[in-house]
Every structure is written in C-alpha cells, then in structure tokens.
Write an enzyme that holds these catalytic residues in place. Structure first.
Site, PDB file in Angstrom:
ATOM      1  N   ASP A  39       0.961  -1.361   0.051  1.00 35.83           N
ATOM      2  CA  ASP A  39       0.068   0.085  -0.106  1.00 35.83           C
ATOM      3  C   ASP A  39       1.021   1.252   0.230  1.00 35.83           C
ATOM      4  O   ASP A  39       2.066   1.472   0.557  1.00 35.83           O
ATOM      5  CB  ASP A  39      -0.947  -0.074   1.274  1.00 35.83           C
ATOM      6  CG  ASP A  39      -2.313   0.942   0.965  1.00 35.83           C
ATOM      7  OD1 ASP A  39      -3.388   0.283   0.868  1.00 35.83           O
ATOM      8  OD2 ASP A  39      -2.138   2.219   1.057  1.00 35.83           O
ATOM      9  N   ASP A  62       4.027   2.112  -4.117  1.00 34.83           N
ATOM     10  CA  ASP A  62       2.981   2.966  -5.158  1.00 34.83           C
ATOM     11  C   ASP A  62       2.829   1.951  -6.195  1.00 34.83           C
ATOM     12  O   ASP A  62       3.877   1.693  -6.865  1.00 34.83           O
ATOM     13  CB  ASP A  62       3.497   4.481  -5.506  1.00 34.83           C
ATOM     14  CG  ASP A  62       2.599   4.916  -6.239  1.00 34.83           C
ATOM     15  OD1 ASP A  62       1.475   4.255  -6.770  1.00 34.83           O
ATOM     16  OD2 ASP A  62       2.893   6.019  -6.892  1.00 34.83           O
ATOM     17  N   VAL A  63       1.644   1.294  -6.465  1.00 36.95           N
ATOM     18  CA  VAL A  63       1.489   0.386  -7.628  1.00 36.95           C
ATOM     19  C   VAL A  63       1.828   1.268  -8.889  1.00 36.95           C
ATOM     20  O   VAL A  63       1.775   0.509 -10.009  1.00 36.95           O
ATOM     21  CB  VAL A  63       0.184  -0.130  -7.449  1.00 36.95           C
ATOM     22  CG1 VAL A  63      -0.182  -1.047  -6.481  1.00 36.95           C
ATOM     23  CG2 VAL A  63      -0.906   0.621  -7.569  1.00 36.95           C
ATOM     24  N   ASN A  89      -5.759  -4.863  -5.886  1.00 39.58           N
ATOM     25  CA  ASN A  89      -6.894  -4.374  -5.203  1.00 39.58           C
ATOM     26  C   ASN A  89      -6.935  -2.759  -5.125  1.00 39.58           C
ATOM     27  O   ASN A  89      -7.823  -2.127  -5.007  1.00 39.58           O
ATOM     28  CB  ASN A  89      -7.193  -5.189  -3.933  1.00 39.58           C
ATOM     29  CG  ASN A  89      -8.106  -4.134  -2.812  1.00 39.58           C
ATOM     30  OD1 ASN A  89      -9.397  -4.212  -3.153  1.00 39.58           O
ATOM     31  ND2 ASN A  89      -7.597  -3.583  -2.096  1.00 39.58           N
ATOM     32  N   SER A 140     -15.440  -3.801 -10.620  1.00 37.70           N
ATOM     33  CA  SER A 140     -16.491  -3.021  -9.922  1.00 37.70           C
ATOM     34  C   SER A 140     -17.707  -3.073 -10.932  1.00 37.70           C
ATOM     35  O   SER A 140     -17.618  -3.473 -11.899  1.00 37.70           O
ATOM     36  CB  SER A 140     -15.897  -1.639 -10.083  1.00 37.70           C
ATOM     37  OG  SER A 140     -17.131  -0.667  -9.652  1.00 37.70           O
ATOM     38  N   TYR A 153     -12.921   6.878 -12.764  1.00 37.75           N
ATOM     39  CA  TYR A 153     -13.014   5.501 -11.997  1.00 37.75           C
ATOM     40  C   TYR A 153     -13.770   4.665 -13.175  1.00 37.75           C
ATOM     41  O   TYR A 153     -13.260   3.464 -13.140  1.00 37.75           O
ATOM     42  CB  TYR A 153     -13.818   5.605 -10.773  1.00 37.75           C
ATOM     43  CG  TYR A 153     -14.075   4.554  -9.935  1.00 37.75           C
ATOM     44  CD1 TYR A 153     -13.002   4.237  -9.168  1.00 37.75           C
ATOM     45  CD2 TYR A 153     -15.222   3.785 -10.175  1.00 37.75           C
ATOM     46  CE1 TYR A 153     -13.070   3.048  -8.312  1.00 37.75           C
ATOM     47  CE2 TYR A 153     -15.343   2.556  -9.239  1.00 37.75           C
ATOM     48  CZ  TYR A 153     -14.340   2.285  -8.467  1.00 37.75           C
ATOM     49  OH  TYR A 153     -14.440   0.952  -7.537  1.00 37.75           O
ATOM     50  N   LYS A 157     -11.981   1.077 -14.361  1.00 36.78           N
ATOM     51  CA  LYS A 157     -12.542  -0.161 -13.907  1.00 36.78           C
ATOM     52  C   LYS A 157     -13.105  -0.797 -15.264  1.00 36.78           C
ATOM     53  O   LYS A 157     -12.764  -2.236 -15.380  1.00 36.78           O
ATOM     54  CB  LYS A 157     -13.577  -0.310 -12.982  1.00 36.78           C
ATOM     55  CG  LYS A 157     -13.313   0.318 -11.568  1.00 36.78           C
ATOM     56  CD  LYS A 157     -12.152  -0.798 -10.954  1.00 36.78           C
ATOM     57  CE  LYS A 157     -11.647  -0.353  -9.535  1.00 36.78           C
ATOM     58  NZ  LYS A 157     -10.970  -1.357  -8.909  1.00 36.78           N
TER      59      LYS A 157
END
Length: 292
Positions: A39, A62-63, A89, A140, A153, A157
């Site tokens: 995370d 940080d992804v 995730n 989502s 967003y 997704k």
C-alpha cells in the site's frame, strides 16, 4: 482452516491498508496464508498488518511505480517465497463533472487503478507461472455500467476488466488462472466519503434498491476468499450483480435516461463540483505524491 488451498502459500494483496484489501488480508491470514501487503500508506499498512493473526510482511509501495513494485516482488520472493496468489486491489476514486476535473487527479486515478493493476501483474507474473498461481483483479459494477460524475473511475475499472480478460487468454496455457471480482457498493472510507457529496449520494439513490445497497467489507472479503480458494474466473458481490453482466448492453441508455433529468435538477440546487480524491486512501495518495 487446515484444509484451505492457501495455507502456507504466499499471497500478495495490494491496497491492503484499509477497506476491502485489509479485510481480505485478514480473511486469508486466518486460512493460514503467508501475507505480503502492499500500500502507498506506510503507517496505515503497518497498523493493518499488526492486526492480522500471524506475521505479515508490509511493504509500502505505490502500484503506479513499476520500480517500487519490482523491488517489492524481489523482497517478497526472498522472505516469503514466490507468490501463489496476487490480488490487484489498490484503487482510488474522484467524483464530479469531467469538464471541471483536475487533469492531474483524473490521470492519477487511471495510473493507480488501471496502470497500477497491469504493473502489479507484470511484477508478479513470473512467480505465478512458477507456482501455477492465481491472479485476482478487483473490478467493479463500474466495469459493467458506467455512471456519470465518475468518468476516471469508470474508465479505469472498464480497463482493468478488459486487461484481465486479455491476460487470462495469454497465460492459461501456462497454468495461471486469472479472475475478475465485480464489486458493488462496499462499506469503505471511499464510499462513505462519496456519500457526503449530494450529487453522488443522489445518483446512488436513483439506482434500483438491490444495486444501491452497501455491503460490509468483511462480507465482501469472505466472497473474495472463496473465489481465491477456488480460482474463480469471475465473482460477483452481491451474486445478483451477475444479472447486470447479462443486461450490460441495456445499461448505458438506461443510465442516460435517468441522469438526463436528475443532473439538471441537482445542479439547480447546488453547483456540481469535483470532489477531489475520495476517502482516507485519497488523502494518503495526495500526501504521498506531494512528498515525491
């Protein structure tokens, strides 16, 4: 659980400091998995790891930073062994009109949610090939039916769904399974923060009752854990969300019809403004980006 397939296996969960990620890590740890938690928010991540039964490896990363992910993957291999399960995730969100959105915030949502998910897969795919493992992409309801006021967003997704489908077809012959988790509204700080903004609250209220229900994070984590243990291709939370998948071609005109009337009414009461990044995760992301 002594008979769990994840017992004594290395499992990586990104976005594990809070919300669904933390709840999933807890459920998997109780089944005997060796957890590696990633995370952006180092202090919250350490606190989440300390709550788990057994010992978990917490790595602030940080992804959206490919180098940080590669370094994290190397550390996990060295300390816990190659992962058998990776759960992508990590995610952030911003609401508000696209035309008024901060371009940096809009791009950041794409970078974390979509690019970060792909980079997570890239970093750990050699391990999953070695272990004939399982990659679970958290998607989502927004992957199935896009909503107004959430353009970044929804785009991210929809993108992770397409990415996971493509990846699945590429790696199936290598023994790697790829699953997609379609989540509806979940009781996280991001969703609670969204509820403070009238336009987002009203748009959710216009959804059919089953679709607007908020589900506890622990209940969602239980469904995801079952999906991990059985290497599911798709998991829907709630299960009725599968009906939206069947009817997805009908959703855009339905959303258009509803919001064509709702948005002018809402805007008449209060100007529609960007929300900024939502929740404690959004706050942590802003702080981490500023520290660079």
């Amino acid at each position: 659980m002594d008979d769990s397939p994840v017992k004594d296996r290395t499992v990586v969960v990104t976005g594990a400091a809070r919300g669904v990620g933390a709840a999933l890590a807890n459920a998997l740890a109780r089944r005997g998995a060796r957890l590696a938690l990633l995370d952006h928010d180092g202090p919250a991540l350490e606190a989440a790891a300390a709550e788990l039964p057994g010992t978990a490896l917490a790595i602030p990363a940080d992804v959206a930073d490919g180098t940080a992910l590669s370094d994290a993957a190397e550390e996990i291999r060295g300390r816990l062994g190659p992962p058998s399960v990776v759960v992508a995730n990590a995610g952030i969100a911003e609401g508000g009109p696209f035309a008024l959105s901060d371009p940096a915030n809009w791009r950041r949502v794409i970078d974390v949610n979509l690019v970060g998910s792909a980079q997570t897969a890239r970093a750990f795919l050699p391990d999953l090939v070695l272990t004939a493992g399982y990659h679970l992409q958290i998607a989502s309801l927004a992957s199935i039916g896009a909503a107004p006021m959430m353009s970044a967003y929804c785009a991210s997704k929809a993108g992770v769904e397409a990415f996971a489908h493509s990846l699945r077809a590429e790696v199936a012959h290598l023994g790697v399974a790829v699953g997609i988790a379609y989540l509806s509204w979940t009781d996280t700080d991001m969703i609670r923060d969204a509820g403070r903004h009238p336009v987002l609250r009203e748009l959710r209220a216009h959804m059919p009752p089953p679709a607007r229900r908020v589900h506890p994070a622990d209940a969602v984590a239980a469904r995801l854990t079952h999906a991990v243990e059985h290497r599911r291709t798709a998991v829907y939370v709630p299960a009725s969300l599968r009906l939206a998948q069947v009817a997805r071609a009908a959703l855009p005109p339905l959303v258009l019809r509803l919001t064509r009337h709702a948005l002018p009414r809402l805007e008449a009461g209060e100007p529609l403004r960007p929300t900024g990044l939502l929740g404690a995760g959004g706050d942590a992301d802003r702080a981490a980006v500023r520290r660079r």
